[in-house]
Design a protein around this motif. Structure first.
Motif, mmCIF file in Angstrom:
data_model
loop_
_atom_site.group_PDB
_atom_site.id
_atom_site.type_symbol
_atom_site.label_atom_id
_atom_site.label_comp_id
_atom_site.label_asym_id
_atom_site.label_seq_id
_atom_site.Cartn_x
_atom_site.Cartn_y
_atom_site.Cartn_z
ATOM 1 N N VAL A 142 -15.546 10.311 16.526
ATOM 2 C CA VAL A 142 -15.752 8.869 16.306
ATOM 3 C C VAL A 142 -17.224 8.565 16.045
ATOM 4 C CG1 VAL A 142 -13.802 8.273 17.777
ATOM 5 C CG2 VAL A 142 -16.088 8.290 18.763
ATOM 6 N N ASP A 143 -17.438 7.381 15.468
ATOM 7 C CA ASP A 143 -18.802 6.922 15.230
ATOM 8 C C ASP A 143 -19.537 6.843 16.582
ATOM 9 O OD1 ASP A 143 -20.651 5.511 13.268
ATOM 10 O OD2 ASP A 143 -20.559 4.095 14.930
ATOM 11 N N GLU A 144 -20.810 7.249 16.554
ATOM 12 C CA GLU A 144 -21.587 7.355 17.800
ATOM 13 C C GLU A 144 -21.471 6.132 18.701
ATOM 14 O OE1 GLU A 144 -25.944 8.214 17.767
ATOM 15 O OE2 GLU A 144 -25.195 9.666 16.298
ATOM 16 N N SER A 145 -21.496 4.941 18.068
ATOM 17 C CA SER A 145 -21.523 3.722 18.882
ATOM 18 C C SER A 145 -20.216 3.513 19.663
ATOM 19 C CB SER A 145 -21.804 2.517 17.991
ATOM 20 O OG SER A 145 -20.882 2.505 16.950
ATOM 21 N N TYR A 146 -19.174 4.269 19.315
ATOM 22 C CA TYR A 146 -17.893 4.091 20.018
ATOM 23 C C TYR A 146 -17.637 5.213 21.034
ATOM 24 C CZ TYR A 146 -16.841 0.414 16.760
ATOM 25 O OH TYR A 146 -16.878 -0.762 16.058
ATOM 26 N N ALA A 147 -18.544 6.235 21.040
ATOM 27 C CA ALA A 147 -18.275 7.424 21.862
ATOM 28 C C ALA A 147 -18.226 7.082 23.360
ATOM 29 C CB ALA A 147 -19.325 8.487 21.580
ATOM 30 N N MET A 148 -19.109 6.191 23.802
ATOM 31 C CA MET A 148 -19.164 5.918 25.229
ATOM 32 C C MET A 148 -17.865 5.252 25.704
ATOM 33 S SD MET A 148 -22.446 4.752 27.172
ATOM 34 C CE MET A 148 -22.459 2.996 27.349
ATOM 35 N N ARG A 149 -17.425 4.256 24.929
ATOM 36 C CA ARG A 149 -16.173 3.565 25.295
ATOM 37 C C ARG A 149 -15.007 4.550 25.293
ATOM 38 N NH1 ARG A 149 -13.007 0.761 28.170
ATOM 39 N NH2 ARG A 149 -11.146 -0.016 27.132
ATOM 40 N N LEU A 150 -14.995 5.448 24.273
ATOM 41 C CA LEU A 150 -13.890 6.391 24.186
ATOM 42 C C LEU A 150 -13.915 7.341 25.394
ATOM 43 C CD1 LEU A 150 -11.474 7.441 22.668
ATOM 44 C CD2 LEU A 150 -12.974 8.918 21.329
ATOM 45 N N ARG A 151 -15.113 7.746 25.816
ATOM 46 C CA ARG A 151 -15.199 8.641 26.987
ATOM 47 C C ARG A 151 -14.559 7.958 28.208
ATOM 48 N NH1 ARG A 151 -18.021 12.958 28.627
ATOM 49 N NH2 ARG A 151 -19.336 13.084 26.795
ATOM 50 N N GLU A 152 -14.884 6.675 28.399
ATOM 51 C CA GLU A 152 -14.316 5.941 29.548
ATOM 52 C C GLU A 152 -12.795 5.966 29.519
ATOM 53 O OE1 GLU A 152 -17.785 2.536 29.683
ATOM 54 O OE2 GLU A 152 -15.733 1.929 29.210
ATOM 55 N N VAL A 153 -12.264 5.790 28.299
ATOM 56 C CA VAL A 153 -10.806 5.690 28.164
ATOM 57 C C VAL A 153 -10.142 7.071 28.313
ATOM 58 C CG1 VAL A 153 -8.986 5.140 26.503
ATOM 59 C CG2 VAL A 153 -10.875 3.579 26.827
#
Ligand code: C2E
Ligand code: MG
Ligand code: MG
Length: 573
Positions: free
Chosen positions: A73-84
C-alpha cells in the motif's frame, strides 16, 4: 462385521464428508469476490482462499508474513493497515481499512475479524481483501458532482443556491447585506456558432477559472448555465463589494483569452447586480432580480453593469407580454393536459402517465411549458395554473379508472411555489376525495429546486402527503445533484433520471458511470427508477441491462392528447 470393520467404515464415511465439505468451501471461496486469509494463532499458520492470486504475486504462510501486505500500500496508509492487520493487539474484534495501493491508482479494502477463546485470548482471525477502486471512483465522482460544475470547477447552481441561502440566513440574523452579481458573456452565441462549441466550452472554462481566482472567504461563485456565472459577496466588513469585483473583471478583460488551439479571444460581459434585503428576501428571488438587471442592461447596450431596483422590476414585468397573456389564458381556460405514458422496462406494461400542460393561444398554437412555466412562476400565476392541473388530472384519472377498470399511476408536476402555500396538502387531498381517487394512484413530482431553499418546510409537507398515501417522485434528478445528500432522508417513492443523462449515456463514459451509480443507489434505497427522454432502442436496451425500472420517452410514446391516450388505454395495460 467386526467392531474394527465398523469403525473403519465410519472413518471412511467421516473422511468422505470432510472431503465433500472441503470441496464445497473451496468452491464458495473461489467464486467469492475478493481474497481471504485465515490465520490460526495456535498453529501460527495462514491459509489463503478466494481470489488471492488476482491481487498479489506472493504467498503468506505464517503470521510474520502479514507484514508483506504493508509494502503493497501507499506509505501514508501503512500505519492504519498495520493497526487493522494486527488488530488482536488492541483486543478489538473487527476493523476495516481502505487503502490506496502503491500504484497510486487502485484501492483495496481490508476487513479483519478476530475470534477470541473463552479466556479472551485470540484464537484465529479472518482477513478479507477486496478491490474497491471502481466504487471509490464512482463515489468521488458523485460527491464532486454534488457540489461542483464539471466544466469550470466552480460550484454548481444548486449547491451555490444553498450556500447563498446560508449567507442570507446569517445576514438576516445580524442585519447585514448580501450582494450578488450575474455575469453574462456578451455575444457568446456568435462565438459558439462561429467558432464551434469546443472553443465556446474552453472559453467558458477559462473565464470560470478566472472567476474562481476572485473567490475568497466571503465570496462564492457558480456557473449558472451556458455562459452565465453568479457571484455572491457576504462581507460585513465591507472590504469587497460589487464595484471592486467589477473593476477586477474589467481589468482582466482588457487582455484576450488564449485558447489551446492558438486562438485569442477578447470578450466583454454584462453584469446585473442585486442586494439582499433591498431587492429580495430569498436566494432564488435574488438571483432572479440580478437576472432581470442583466436583461435590462443588455437591452440598453452591452458591456454594462446594471443594478436592480424596483423600477427595473416593474419595467421588466410591464414589457413581458407573455405574462399578461398568461393571466388572460387562465381566465379563458386555454390550457390543456397531455399525457405521456411510462412503461415497465421488463414487461413493457403501462406503469402510469405523466400529465404535461400545454397552452393553446388564440391562434390555436401550442406554447410549450418550458416557455411559460418559468414566467408563471415569476409572476405567481403558477398557483392558479397548478391548482387547475391537479384538479384536471385527478378528474381525468377518475374517468379513465372507471372507464377502463384498471389502476395506473397519474404523475403530476408541482412547482416550488405551490408547495409553499399553506393549504397545498389539504387542497390535493380534497381534490382526491372529491373524485374518489385513491391516493396511492397519484404521484406528485418535485424538482431539486423545491428542496434546496427550504428543505425542512418542504420535507414536512412531503411527509404529510406520504402519510395520506400519496406517492412522491423526484424529477429531473442529476441536473444539480445537490439532492444526493438528501436522498437518504427523503421519503420519496420514485426517482426520475434526467434526460440529459440518457442523451449521452451511450457515448460518454462518465455519464455511464454516474447513471449506473444512480440506478444502484436507487435500488439500495428501495426507490423506483424512471429514465426520462428515452429516444432509441440502444438506450432502452442499456437501461434494461443496468436495472432501470421504468422508461418514459419518445421511443415508446410522445405526450398524447386525451383522445390519443384513450386509444392506448383501450388496448389495455
Ligand atoms: P418534465 O417534468 O421533466 O417532463 C418531461 C419533459 O420531457 C416533457 O416536456 C416531455 O414532453 C419531454 N420528453 C419526454 N420524453 C422525451 C423524449 O424522448 N425526447 C424529448 N426530446 N423530450 C421528451 P414538456 O411537456 O415540454 O415539459 C417540460 C417541463 O415543463 C416539464 O419537465 C415540467 O418541468 C414542466 N411542466 C410540464 N407540465 C407542468 C405542469 O403541469 N406543472 C408544472 N409545474 N410544470 C410542468
Ligand atoms: Mg416531470
Ligand atoms: Mg423531468
Amino acid at each position: 462385521m467386526s467392531e474394527l470393520d465398523g469403525q473403519v467404515e465410519q472413518l471412511v464415511e467421516k473422511n468422505q464428508e470432510l472431503a465433500d465439505r472441503e470441496r464445497m468451501y473451496q468452491k464458495v471461496f473461489k467464486s467469492a469476490v475478493g481474497a481471504f486469509l485465515y490465520c490460526s494463532f495456535e498453529k501460527r499458520t495462514i491459509f489463503i482462499l478466494g481470489q488471492w492470486t488476482e491481487y498479489f504475486d506472493f504467498d503468506i504462510r505464517e503470521m510474520q508474513g502479514l507484514s508483506k501486505l504493508l509494502d503493497t500500500v501507499d506509505e501514508s496508509y501503512a500505519m492504519r493497515l498495520r493497526e487493522v492487520l494486527f488488530l488482536e493487539t488492541t483486543g478489538e474484534e473487527t476493523a476495516t481499512a481502505e487503502c490506496l495501493m502503491k500504484d497510486k491508482r487502485s484501492w483495496m479494502q481490508f476487513c479483519v475479524k478476530v475470534y477470541y477463546d473463552g479466556a479472551g485470548q485470540p484464537a484465529d482471525k479472518v482477513i478479507y481483501i477486496n478491490n474497491i477502486t471502481r466504487l471509490r471512483s464512482q463515489n468521488e465522482e458523485l460527491t464532486y458532482m454534488a457540489y461542483y460544475d464539471s466544466l469550470t470547477g466552480l460550484y454548481n447552481r444548486n449547491y451555490y443556491v444553498r450556500l447563498l441561502s446560508e449567507y442570507i440566513r446569517n445576514a438576516s440574523e445580524y442585519g447585514h447585506a448580501v450582494s450578488i452579481m450575474i455575469i453574462d458573456i456578451d455575444d457568446f452565441k456568435n462565438i459558439n456558432d462561429g467558432q464551434g462549441i469546443v472553443i465556446g466550452d474552453e472559453l467558458v472554462q477559462q473565464f470560470g477559472c478566472f472567476i474562481k481566482e476572485l473567490c475568497e472567504e466571503n465570496i462564492i461563485a457558480c456557473h449558472l448555465h451556458s455562459d452565465v456565472y453568479c457571484m455572491a459577496i457576504y462581507d460585513p466588513n465591507g472590504k469587497v463589494c460589487i464595484d471592486s469585483l467589477h473593476k477586477a473583471i474589467d481589468k482582466r478583460l482588457k487582455e484576450p483569452f488564449k485558447l489551446s488551439g492558438g486562438q485569442e479571444i477578447m470578450i466583454t460581459v454584462s453584469i446585473g447586480a442585486a442586494e439582499y434585503p433591498d431587492a429580495a428576501m430569498s436566494a432564488l428571488e435574488l438571483i432572479n432580480c440580478a437576472e432581470i438587471a442583466v436583461f435590462k442592461g443588455k437591452s440598453m447596450g452591452k458591456d454594462t453593469i446594471h443594478y436592480f431596483d424596483t423600477s427595473v422590476k416593474e419595467d421588466f414585468l410591464g414589457t413581458i407580454e407573455l405574462e399578461d397573456k398568461l393571466k388572460k389564458a387562465i381566465a379563458n381556460s386555454n390550457f390543456i393536459l397531455y399525457y405521456q405514458p411510462q412503461y415497465y422496462t421488463g414487461s413493457r406494461q403501462l406503469r402510469g402517465v405523466e400529465a404535461l400542460i400545454r397552452w393553446q393561444d388564440e391562434d390555436s398554437h401550442f406554447i410549450q411549458p418550458s416557455v411559460f412555466i418559468p414566467a408563471a412562476e415569476r409572476n405567481g400565476t403558477i398557483i392558479p395554473i397548478g391548482k387547475w392541473v391537479v384538479e384536471q388530472s385527478v378528474k381525468q384519472y377518475a374517468i379513465w379508472r372507471q372507464q377502463f377498470g384498471f389502476p395506473f399511476i397519474m404523475s403530476i408536476n408541482i412547482s416550488a411555489l405551490q408547495y409553499k402555500k399553506d393549504d397545498f396538502v389539504d387542497s390535493v387531498v380534497n381534490t382526491l376525495n372529491k373524485y374518489g381517487v385513491s391516493p396511492s394512484e397519484i404521484e406528485l413530482e418535485i424538482t431539486e429546486s423545491v428542496l434546496i431553499e427550504d428543505f425542512d418546510a418542504v420535507y414536512e409537507k412531503i411527509k404529510l402527503l406520504k402519510e395520506y398515501g400519496i406517492r412522491i417522485s423526484l424529477d429531473d434528478f442529476g441536473t444539480g445533484f445537490s439532492s444526493l445528500a438528501y436522498l437518504t432522508r427523503l421519503p420519496i417513492d420514485t426517482l426520475k433520471v434526467d434526460k440529459t443523462f440518457i442523451d449521452t449515456v451511450l457515448t460518454d463514459s462518465t455519464t455511464r458511470v454516474i447513471t449506473e451509480s444512480i440506478i444502484h443507489m436507487v435500488k439500495a434505497l428501495k426507490f423506483e427508477s424512471i429514465a426520462e427522454g428515452v429516444e432509441d432502442e440502444e438506450q432502452y436496451g442499456y437501461l434494461k441491462i443496468i436495472g432501470c425500472d421504468v422508461i418514459q420517452g419518445y421511443l415508446f410514446s410522445k405526450p398524447l392528447s386525451p383522445v390519443e391516450m384513450e386509444h392506448v388505454l383501450r388496448k389495455g395495460k
